[in-house]
Design a protein around this motif. Structure first.
Motif, PDB file in Angstrom:
ATOM      1  N   GLN A 146       3.634  -3.988   0.109  1.00 22.99           N
ATOM      2  CA  GLN A 146       3.895  -4.872  -1.010  1.00 22.99           C
ATOM      3  C   GLN A 146       4.857  -4.197  -1.982  1.00 22.99           C
ATOM      4  O   GLN A 146       4.467  -3.472  -2.874  1.00 22.99           O
ATOM      5  N   SER A 147       6.141  -4.401  -1.795  1.00 20.11           N
ATOM      6  CA  SER A 147       7.165  -3.738  -2.604  1.00 20.11           C
ATOM      7  C   SER A 147       7.738  -4.731  -3.596  1.00 20.11           C
ATOM      8  O   SER A 147       8.495  -5.619  -3.226  1.00 20.11           O
ATOM      9  N   HIS A 148       7.311  -4.622  -4.841  1.00 17.83           N
ATOM     10  CA  HIS A 148       7.790  -5.507  -5.890  1.00 17.83           C
ATOM     11  C   HIS A 148       8.779  -4.740  -6.756  1.00 17.83           C
ATOM     12  O   HIS A 148       9.124  -3.604  -6.476  1.00 17.83           O
ATOM     13  N   GLU A 181       2.865  -3.968 -10.899  1.00 14.90           N
ATOM     14  CA  GLU A 181       3.508  -3.683  -9.621  1.00 14.90           C
ATOM     15  C   GLU A 181       4.154  -2.301  -9.553  1.00 14.90           C
ATOM     16  O   GLU A 181       4.697  -1.931  -8.519  1.00 14.90           O
ATOM     17  N   VAL A 182       4.099  -1.543 -10.655  1.00 15.56           N
ATOM     18  CA  VAL A 182       4.787  -0.249 -10.679  1.00 15.56           C
ATOM     19  C   VAL A 182       4.215   0.682  -9.622  1.00 15.56           C
ATOM     20  O   VAL A 182       4.961   1.377  -8.918  1.00 15.56           O
ATOM     21  N   PHE A 238      11.658  -1.409 -12.832  1.00  9.66           N
ATOM     22  CA  PHE A 238      10.540  -2.234 -13.282  1.00  9.66           C
ATOM     23  C   PHE A 238      10.673  -2.509 -14.771  1.00  9.66           C
ATOM     24  O   PHE A 238      11.446  -1.855 -15.481  1.00  9.66           O
ATOM     25  N   ASP A 239       9.877  -3.466 -15.249  1.00 10.65           N
ATOM     26  CA  ASP A 239       9.837  -3.820 -16.663  1.00 10.65           C
ATOM     27  C   ASP A 239       8.420  -3.597 -17.175  1.00 10.65           C
ATOM     28  O   ASP A 239       7.478  -4.251 -16.723  1.00 10.65           O
TER      29      ASP A 239
END
Length: 329
Positions: free
Chosen positions: A25-27, A258-259, A316-317
């Motif tokens: 699961q790579s976000h 998701e980090v 990422f945010d």
């Protein structure tokens, strides 16, 4: 390979035992797939204040051959990276920019004096490429100066990694020093009129936990780092600690969302936009069996893709996390 690389190798091995479906699961946003992020190892993103120039480290899987590269973004796309003007001859790694973009710090095994021997260090009876902290200064013509060695106790032991610089010049870094315990810890060297003071260990709790790769807010309101505080999803995850009213650091918090994954996450850095976080991660595409039968060409093509288990750069945010703790732009 460095002592830190041995630690990372152990962490990666641990991550590889995690279920494949989970780490698939790579976000977030993969940075420059095929250009910046490749089948090799890419870590340690450093962006200029305008967000259009990226310095980063590329290496082999053993991290015996580290080089700092630079890429420029044009029309929203990252250009083909080139070796930075100050790198390419020595074991150079982990670039970071001062908040104003006028100084770039990095670590290197280059000799302290021209013609001297390269730095080495020893740990556990093994000898490795040593690391000292250096910087280059932006010149009036826009080019970088020749590298300058940073004098002071922060370079004692030739094992300094992943510098991060606050707006006041304080340098945060990870190292194994006499007061580190069994693992790596995070230190800060305060900038004074006489140079850099003796590093102080950042108190983040039990020394049994490994803590590496600090990324400090320019105003030193929070600190992101890689480690395992006992609740990591896999091997090393990213944590955040906030500065308290009394000046001490609060209890580290596992970054939500998701980090983090069950792969290895490390080498965080802050981008120029509020909440922008760059991360090195070994997360990969899902592999399920039986897979479509490979031939030699399809196998090579698939293994040469960025998401082959090598470390890549991700964006990422975390602005929601910062705002929830009273941090604003």
């Amino acid at each position: 390979m460095s002592p830190r690389s041995f630690v990372l190798a152990a962490l990666i091995a641990a991550a590889m035992t995690a279920p494949i479906a989970a780490r698939a699961q790579s976000h977030g946003e993969l940075v420059g797939p095929g250009t910046i992020s490749t089948a090799l190892q890419e870590t340690s993103a450093a962006l200029t204040p305008d967000g259009n120039t990226l310095y980063f480290m590329r290496s082999d899987f053993a991290e015996r051959d580290d080089t700092i590269l630079v890429s420029h973004r044009v029309d929203g796309h990252w250009g083909m990276p080139q070796v930075a003007s100050f790198s390419g001859q020595w074991h150079d790694s982990e670039p970071t920019l001062s908040p104003d973009g006028q100084r770039l710090y990095f670590v290197s095994n280059r000799p302290l004096q021209p013609g001297g021997a390269s730095l080495t260090t020893e740990m556990g009876g093994h000898h490795f490429a040593g690391t000292n902290l250096w910087y280059v200064q932006r010149q009036a013509d826009g080019h970088w100066s020749e590298p300058v060695h940073v004098d002071g106790a922060l370079n004692d032991g030739a094992m300094i990694y992943n510098p991060s610089v606050a707006a006041n010049g304080d340098i945060y870094f990870s190292a194994h020093r006499p007061d580190s315990g069994a693992a790596y810890q995070i230190y800060v060297a305060h900038r004074t009129a006489q140079g850099y003071a003796t590093p102080q260990r950042v108190d983040l709790g039990d020394l049994a936990h490994n803590r590496m790769d600090p990324a400090v807010d320019p105003r030193e309101r929070f600190l992101v780092y890689a480690g395992d505080e006992g609740d990591s999803l896999g091997s090393a995850d990213l944590y955040i600690a906030f500065r308290q009213a009394d000046g001490h650091w609060g209890k580290p918090l596992h970054l939500p969302g998701e980090v983090n994954s069950t792969a290895l996450e490390n080498a965080p850095s802050l981008g120029p936009r509020f909440g922008e976080l760059f991360v090195s991660s070994s997360r990969r595409d899902e592999v399920s069996f039986p897979k479509p039968r490979d031939n030699a060409a399809t196998l090579q093509q698939r293994l040469e893709q960025p998401l082959n288990g090598s470390r890549n750069l991700w964006r990422f945010d975390i602005s929601d996390v910062l705002r929830a703790h009273g941090i604003t732009p």
